[in-house]
Design a protein around this motif. Sequence first.
Motif, mmCIF file in Angstrom:
data_model
loop_
_atom_site.group_PDB
_atom_site.id
_atom_site.type_symbol
_atom_site.label_atom_id
_atom_site.label_comp_id
_atom_site.label_asym_id
_atom_site.label_seq_id
_atom_site.Cartn_x
_atom_site.Cartn_y
_atom_site.Cartn_z
ATOM 1 N N ASP A 175 0.808 -1.218 0.000
ATOM 2 C CA ASP A 175 0.000 0.000 0.000
ATOM 3 C C ASP A 175 0.842 1.270 0.000
ATOM 4 O O ASP A 175 0.327 2.364 -0.254
ATOM 5 C CB ASP A 175 -0.938 0.016 1.209
ATOM 6 C CG ASP A 175 -2.034 -1.036 1.108
ATOM 7 O OD1 ASP A 175 -2.342 -1.458 -0.016
ATOM 8 O OD2 ASP A 175 -2.582 -1.433 2.163
ATOM 9 N N TYR A 211 -12.790 0.109 0.871
ATOM 10 C CA TYR A 211 -13.448 0.093 -0.435
ATOM 11 C C TYR A 211 -14.942 -0.158 -0.272
ATOM 12 O O TYR A 211 -15.782 0.566 -0.823
ATOM 13 C CB TYR A 211 -12.809 -0.986 -1.316
ATOM 14 C CG TYR A 211 -13.281 -0.994 -2.749
ATOM 15 C CD1 TYR A 211 -12.533 -0.381 -3.748
ATOM 16 C CD2 TYR A 211 -14.467 -1.622 -3.119
ATOM 17 C CE1 TYR A 211 -12.946 -0.387 -5.070
ATOM 18 C CE2 TYR A 211 -14.897 -1.630 -4.432
ATOM 19 C CZ TYR A 211 -14.132 -1.015 -5.408
ATOM 20 O OH TYR A 211 -14.561 -1.015 -6.706
ATOM 21 N N GLU A 212 -15.288 -1.174 0.503
ATOM 22 C CA GLU A 212 -16.695 -1.524 0.702
ATOM 23 C C GLU A 212 -17.431 -0.419 1.451
ATOM 24 O O GLU A 212 -18.575 -0.088 1.122
ATOM 25 C CB GLU A 212 -16.798 -2.851 1.458
ATOM 26 C CG GLU A 212 -16.306 -4.044 0.648
ATOM 27 C CD GLU A 212 -16.224 -5.325 1.467
ATOM 28 O OE1 GLU A 212 -16.422 -5.248 2.707
ATOM 29 O OE2 GLU A 212 -15.969 -6.399 0.872
ATOM 30 N N TYR A 214 -10.234 1.417 10.395
ATOM 31 C CA TYR A 214 -9.946 0.938 9.042
ATOM 32 C C TYR A 214 -8.618 1.514 8.549
ATOM 33 O O TYR A 214 -7.931 0.909 7.737
ATOM 34 C CB TYR A 214 -11.067 1.328 8.083
ATOM 35 C CG TYR A 214 -12.348 0.527 8.249
ATOM 36 C CD1 TYR A 214 -12.426 -0.534 9.146
ATOM 37 C CD2 TYR A 214 -13.480 0.830 7.496
ATOM 38 C CE1 TYR A 214 -13.591 -1.264 9.293
ATOM 39 C CE2 TYR A 214 -14.648 0.105 7.626
ATOM 40 C CZ TYR A 214 -14.704 -0.928 8.531
ATOM 41 O OH TYR A 214 -15.869 -1.652 8.664
ATOM 42 N N ASP A 269 -6.959 -1.168 6.049
ATOM 43 C CA ASP A 269 -7.668 -2.364 5.614
ATOM 44 C C ASP A 269 -8.369 -1.994 4.318
ATOM 45 O O ASP A 269 -9.505 -1.512 4.318
ATOM 46 C CB ASP A 269 -8.664 -2.814 6.676
ATOM 47 C CG ASP A 269 -9.223 -4.202 6.401
ATOM 48 O OD1 ASP A 269 -9.445 -4.510 5.208
ATOM 49 O OD2 ASP A 269 -9.431 -4.975 7.345
ATOM 50 N N GLY A 270 -7.660 -2.168 3.206
ATOM 51 C CA GLY A 270 -8.122 -1.692 1.912
ATOM 52 C C GLY A 270 -9.477 -2.210 1.497
ATOM 53 O O GLY A 270 -10.314 -1.467 0.976
ATOM 54 N N ARG A 271 -9.731 -3.503 1.711
ATOM 55 C CA ARG A 271 -11.002 -4.095 1.310
ATOM 56 C C ARG A 271 -12.162 -3.472 2.084
ATOM 57 O O ARG A 271 -13.196 -3.130 1.509
ATOM 58 C CB ARG A 271 -10.963 -5.611 1.535
ATOM 59 C CG ARG A 271 -12.296 -6.331 1.305
ATOM 60 C CD ARG A 271 -12.969 -5.974 0.009
ATOM 61 N NE ARG A 271 -12.137 -6.229 -1.163
ATOM 62 C CZ ARG A 271 -12.507 -5.935 -2.397
ATOM 63 N NH1 ARG A 271 -13.680 -5.351 -2.619
ATOM 64 N NH2 ARG A 271 -11.700 -6.184 -3.411
ATOM 65 N N LYS A 272 -11.994 -3.301 3.398
ATOM 66 C CA LYS A 272 -13.067 -2.716 4.207
ATOM 67 C C LYS A 272 -13.311 -1.261 3.836
ATOM 68 O O LYS A 272 -14.466 -0.802 3.803
ATOM 69 C CB LYS A 272 -12.736 -2.840 5.692
ATOM 70 C CG LYS A 272 -12.868 -4.258 6.227
ATOM 71 C CD LYS A 272 -12.615 -4.307 7.719
ATOM 72 C CE LYS A 272 -12.798 -5.730 8.262
ATOM 73 N NZ LYS A 272 -12.533 -5.801 9.719
#
Length: 352
Positions: free
Chosen positions: A175, A238-239, A212, A233-236
């Motif tokens: 990241d 994004y969502e 996050y 926490d890239g996925r969280k």
Amino acid sequence: MKIGITGTGSYLPEIVTKNDDFLNHRFLGRDGSEFEHPNATIIEKFQAITGIAERRYAKPELKTSDLGFLAAEKAIEDAGIDKEELDYIIFAHNFGDVTHGKIQGDTLPSLATRVKHLLKIKNTSCVAYDMLFGCPGWIEGVIQAKAFIRSGMAKKCLVIGGETLSRVIDPHDRDSMIYSDGAGACILEGDSSSGEILTHASQTHANGEAYYLYFDRTYDQEGCEDTRYIKMDGRKIYEFACTHVPQAMADCLNKSDVSIDEVKKIFIHQANEKMDQAIIKRFYRLYGKETPTEVMPMIIQEMGNNSVATVPILFDRIRKGKVENHGVEKGDLVIFASVGAGMNINAIVYRY
């Protein structure tokens, strides 16, 4: 009383770091394990998702307050005001001044105070303070400046967003390729003929979402246990952004009683190209519409994500004709929007 932006300025550092410059980095997983894919593959996937091909890093002798000062000078000149007339200087950042090669952030005195000092403003009634609000900090600073002016406590405010994220990244974290440095600034005035803030909205989601984005040690298990770096926490994220930002933008627009068909540009935090595209697509779907072409200018490709500085830099460059195929004209309706650590979201509907 109309309250609008009468001048803008930005500073993009001179050191350009391209994706190929990361080919020899030793990227590691959170547990310190090696990746099975070579860096060339990691970088290729990274660019496909984020859109970032290069980013800007500040020269070693420059700190975040210096970048903010350079952007502020341009904004003051652009607005054509006397700097001694400023009532407030609001500097939005997240890590203070991080000296090159050091591991501590410095906020004593505040970065806003440092900028006032560099500008050589003698007016003691010009109040300088910092804003900590994650990536949406500059927009939140504009919202606060508007409140000061609306209440009669101020006539002219300088709002700055700046960061040197290159100095708080873990070189072993993939990241780290996202982050960059830069600063943007604006002058906000009452009784403005240059534009008008119509509505604004802000949110903080901290019921499970607060961490996050956070500070933690390097992924290198043999590295210093006491030094902390920016982590996410890239996925969280994004969502979260795709779920909450479109509705927050719609809530802000709906308060303005202006049709979505009038929106000419959306100046959104330059965080991740695919994420921003998804946010705007979902925003228009709330109104049963398809996303218009050219509504969302992106400069993340060559700028990277410099956090709180992305929106004011983008706006300044478009105002001054520095982004191909994009511009704004008097009377255009635009939206500023951002999301970031907190987790915070905000938006402004603005008549240019």
